[in-house]
Structure formats: C-alpha cells, structure tokens
Design an enzyme around this catalytic site. Structure first.
Site, PDB file in Angstrom:
ATOM      1  CG  HIS A  49      -0.225  -0.008   2.523  1.00 29.03           C
ATOM      2  ND1 HIS A  49      -0.096  -1.134   3.298  1.00 29.03           N
ATOM      3  CD2 HIS A  49       0.440   0.970   3.177  1.00 29.03           C
ATOM      4  CE1 HIS A  49       0.608  -0.851   4.372  1.00 29.03           C
ATOM      5  NE2 HIS A  49       0.943   0.422   4.323  1.00 29.03           N
TER       6      HIS A  49
HETATM    7  C1  T46 Z   1       2.783   0.667   6.974  1.00 29.58           C
HETATM    8  C2  T46 Z   1       3.525  -0.574   7.284  1.00 29.58           C
HETATM    9  C3  T46 Z   1       4.984  -0.334   7.509  1.00 29.58           C
HETATM   10  C4  T46 Z   1      -4.723  -0.821  13.272  1.00 29.58           C
HETATM   11  O1  T46 Z   1      -5.836  -1.090  13.767  1.00 29.58           O
HETATM   12  N1  T46 Z   1      -4.017   0.245  13.728  1.00 29.58           N
HETATM   13  C5  T46 Z   1      -2.787   0.572  13.235  1.00 29.58           C
HETATM   14  O2  T46 Z   1      -2.171   1.550  13.707  1.00 29.58           O
HETATM   15  C6  T46 Z   1      -2.238  -0.216  12.159  1.00 29.58           C
HETATM   16  C7  T46 Z   1      -0.898   0.124  11.578  1.00 29.58           C
HETATM   17  C8  T46 Z   1      -2.972  -1.279  11.710  1.00 29.58           C
HETATM   18  N2  T46 Z   1      -4.201  -1.581  12.263  1.00 29.58           N
HETATM   19  C9  T46 Z   1      -4.929  -2.741  11.787  1.00 29.58           C
HETATM   20  C10 T46 Z   1      -5.437  -2.652  10.349  1.00 29.58           C
HETATM   21  C11 T46 Z   1      -5.400  -4.087   9.877  1.00 29.58           C
HETATM   22  O3  T46 Z   1      -6.601  -4.725  10.219  1.00 29.58           O
HETATM   23  O4  T46 Z   1      -4.051  -3.877  11.814  1.00 29.58           O
HETATM   24  C12 T46 Z   1      -4.273  -4.715  10.704  1.00 29.58           C
HETATM   25  C13 T46 Z   1      -2.989  -4.919   9.903  1.00 29.58           C
HETATM   26  O5  T46 Z   1      -2.647  -3.677   9.261  1.00 29.58           O
HETATM   27  P1  T46 Z   1      -1.966  -3.634   7.816  1.00 29.58           P
HETATM   28  O6  T46 Z   1      -2.439  -4.768   6.995  1.00 29.58           O
HETATM   29  O7  T46 Z   1      -2.150  -2.263   7.264  1.00 29.58           O
HETATM   30  O8  T46 Z   1      -0.423  -3.892   8.194  1.00 29.58           O
HETATM   31  P2  T46 Z   1       0.861  -3.822   7.262  1.00 29.58           P
HETATM   32  O9  T46 Z   1       1.932  -4.551   7.973  1.00 29.58           O
HETATM   33  O10 T46 Z   1       0.553  -4.232   5.869  1.00 29.58           O
HETATM   34  O11 T46 Z   1       1.216  -2.256   7.195  1.00 29.58           O
HETATM   35  C14 T46 Z   1       1.585  -1.544   8.363  1.00 29.58           C
HETATM   36  C15 T46 Z   1       0.882  -0.185   8.404  1.00 29.58           C
HETATM   37  O12 T46 Z   1      -0.544  -0.376   8.285  1.00 29.58           O
HETATM   38  C16 T46 Z   1       1.326   0.728   7.285  1.00 29.58           C
HETATM   39  O13 T46 Z   1       0.896   2.048   7.528  1.00 29.58           O
HETATM   40  O14 T46 Z   1       3.303   1.567   6.329  1.00 29.58           O
HETATM   41  O15 T46 Z   1       2.998  -1.336   8.369  1.00 29.58           O
END
Ligand code: T46
Length: 138
Positions: A49
């Site tokens: 993303h």
């Molecule tokens: C990024 C990379 C480096 C939350 O509820 N609160 C939060 O602060 C975050 C970061 C995530 N979430 C929830 C949303 C999803 O249901 O946790 C779950 C996993 O999040 P996501 O799939 O977005 O995780 P990554 O590892 O793909 O990405 C994260 C960050 O979201 C993003 O901003 O830059 O780490």
C-alpha cells in the site's frame, strides 16, 4: 522519493545501550502513533500500500527485514537490521515488507493516528492517484 535512512546515536555504557528519538527533531514529524510488527512467519510479505499523507519512520529494533519502497519512476530495497537505523517513508510511496527474520521486531513511528482512508491498497489505484495528485501538481 521522499525516503531516507538515518543513523541514531547510541548511548553505550557498562549497563548496555540506549537510543533516544525525539519527535520534530531526529524524527522529522510530531509522533502521534507507535506500533510494532513481530512474529511474522517465514515467506510472508506485508504492506502492499501507499499513504496519501502519512509519514513514518521504520526501525527494526531486533532481527532483520527487507523493505521495498517504490514509485512509478524508481524503486529500492532497503535492509533494516540495526536498532539505531531508521527508514523515513513519506507520502505516496508504495511499500512492501518481507524476509522478516523469525525474531524481527519492526517498530514504526507515525505522524498520525490510524485512518484507513489515508491508505491506497490497490496498485492500480496508486498509479492513478500518483499521476493525478503527485505528477499533476508538479
Ligand atoms: C505501513 C507498514 C509499515 C490498526 O488497527 N491500527 C494501526 O495503527 C495499524 C498500523 C494497523 N491496524 C490494523 C489494520 C489491519 O486490520 O491492523 C491490521 C494490519 O494492518 P496492515 O495490513 O495495514 O499492516 P501492514 O503490515 O501491511 O502495514 C503496516 C501499516 O498499516 C502501514 O501504515 O506503512 O505497516
């Protein structure tokens, strides 16, 4: 590409090491959120993303991880494996995190609270957004 790697000072004494990070100083924004990713299974790739406004600094405080950062014009792979090294990623950069070591702990300092509407999670949408908002404003 709005990204760069910083090395932070380590305060070492006979009791161990300490790294201090202050918002608006070594971290180039006011820190509004901290989260960390760990326990990532072998072969898993995360991210996929971009963010419209969010700025972040990624620090692998334990273990190692690779980060692919890219725009339609350039791409780079950064290995994070030092607890005193931070990768700044600004808005409009596509990122993927992979090759997490079993013991990796990826600490992230963020400039804003979690807001799903700031994410662009489909690469096609990212390309369209980039053309319109980033290239279009130059
Ligand atoms: C990024 C990379 C480096 C939350 O509820 N609160 C939060 O602060 C975050 C970061 C995530 N979430 C929830 C949303 C999803 O249901 O946790 C779950 C996993 O999040 P996501 O799939 O977005 O995780 P990554 O590892 O793909 O990405 C994260 C960050 O979201 C993003 O901003 O830059 O780490």
């Amino acid at each position: 590409m709005k990204k760069n790697i910083s090395k932070y000072n380590i305060h070492t004494d006979k009791w161990g090491n300490l790294v201090a990070l202050e918002g608006n100083d070594l971290i180039p924004f006011h820190i509004r959120r901290v989260y960390y990713i760990y326990g990532v299974q072998k072969g898993v790739r995360r991210g996929f993303h971009s963010h419209k406004k969010l700025e972040q600094v990624l620090i692998c405080v334990h273990g190692s991880v690779k980060i692919l950062v890219k725009t339609p014009d350039e791409e780079e792979i950064v290995t994070l494996n030092k607890p005193n090294e931070g990768l700044y990623i600004g808005p409009n950069i596509w990122r993927e995190m992979y090759d997490f070591s079993e013991d990796a702990v990826l600490l992230v300092l963020a400039s804003a609270h979690y807001k799903e509407s700031d994410y662009i999670r489909k690469y096609d949408d990212y390309l369209k957004y980039y053309e319109k908002k980033v290239r279009g404003s130059k």
